[in-house]
Design a protein around this motif. Structure first.
Motif, PDB file in Angstrom:
ATOM      1  N   TYR A 180       0.827  -1.204   0.000  1.00 23.30           N
ATOM      2  CA  TYR A 180       0.000   0.000   0.000  1.00 23.30           C
ATOM      3  C   TYR A 180       0.873   1.270   0.000  1.00 23.30           C
ATOM      4  O   TYR A 180       0.569   2.245  -0.691  1.00 23.30           O
TER       5      TYR A 180
ATOM      6  N   ARG B 109       0.998   3.854  -3.164  1.00 27.49           N
ATOM      7  CA  ARG B 109       0.476   5.221  -3.004  1.00 27.49           C
ATOM      8  C   ARG B 109       1.463   6.256  -3.552  1.00 27.49           C
ATOM      9  O   ARG B 109       1.052   7.303  -4.061  1.00 27.49           O
TER      10      ARG B 109
ATOM     11  N   PHE C  72      -6.854  -1.523  -4.661  1.00 25.59           N
ATOM     12  CA  PHE C  72      -6.567  -0.870  -3.382  1.00 25.59           C
ATOM     13  C   PHE C  72      -7.808  -0.237  -2.759  1.00 25.59           C
ATOM     14  O   PHE C  72      -8.616   0.386  -3.441  1.00 25.59           O
TER      15      PHE C  72
END
Length: 245
Positions: free
Chosen positions: A100, A104, A173
């Protein structure tokens, strides 16, 4: 007969006087023309020096900016490598924190905006003619072309890759996890091992392909920026040498 011959010296004297006046007028006009040209040349030399000083300051700012962005881009390359490794060679369910976090950061681009205010003034106002040194003019034109070429590449290539990537991000996600990661303009790594919305081979492969192409684009930017950085340093040294800055 003697009376007619008596006027000859006076007539010759008048002719000499007229020639002298004409010569003085000619010299006065020529001197004025020369002085005016000299004055214009002095003014143009002064303006040329002012432009060169301004361009030099712009180049210094560009050098600092490019060098910083290159370092950031190199770190991004490592980040994308790590993301591809985790998705391709580990269990995504066990590495949610890192996946993650890296994902990002992946879409974020670091563009280079040249400090081109002086170059634009030279081009748009027709004052490029003030740069009398051929080598300097050629060097500045080459630098401007390199910068514009990189800007065009980013606008047409890299930004389109980022837009394509968002479709896969939406599949994989959880936006709620991303929301917890926001820290001002930066992001923090999650700590509770969040899971992907999909771990299908097709979805992961699609996303990894997009990361791969983005990684290549990032590499192109880094290599091209290094060329621009070297050119900027070389051009700045040329300006210092030719104008005794």
């Amino acid at each position: 007969m003697e009376l007619h011959h008596a006027h000859a010296p006076q007539k010759e004297k008048k002719i000499k006087h007229y020639l002298f006046e004409f010569l003085m007028l000619f010299l006065a006009v020529s001197a004025g023309f020369f002085v005016e040209n000299l004055r214009e040349r002095i003014v143009e030399n002064k303006r040329e020096k002012e432009y060169i000083l301004s361009v030099s300051e712009d180049l210094k700012l560009d050098i600092y900016t490019i060098d910083s962005i290159i370092n950031i881009r190199k770190k991004k390359d490592l980040l994308l490598d790590s993301l591809l490794y985790l998705l391709n060679y580990t269990d995504p369910n066990k590495n949610g924190n890192d996946i993650y976090y890296y994902a990002r950061w992946a879409p974020r681009t670091y563009r280079f905006y040249s400090n081109d205010r002086t170059m634009l003034q030279l081009k748009n106002s027709g004052n490029w003619r003030l740069i009398h040194k051929k080598e300097v003019s050629t060097a500045l034109q080459l630098y401007d072309e390199l910068v514009r070429s990189l800007t065009l590449y980013i606008e047409q290539r890299e930004e389109s890759l980022v837009l394509i990537m968002y479709s896969s991000i939406n599949k994989l996600f959880d936006n709620r996890v991303f929301n917890t990661m926001v820290n001002g303009l930066s992001f923090v790594r999650p700590v509770n091992n969040p899971q992907l919305l999909s771990t299908s081979k097709a979805d992961l492969n699609e996303f990894c392909n997009q990361v791969h192409f983005l990684k290549n684009s990032n590499l192109y930017f880094t290599i091209t920026s290094q060329t621009i950085l070297n050119n900027a340093r070389k051009t700045l040294e040329l300006l210092k040498k030719e104008y005794h800055l």
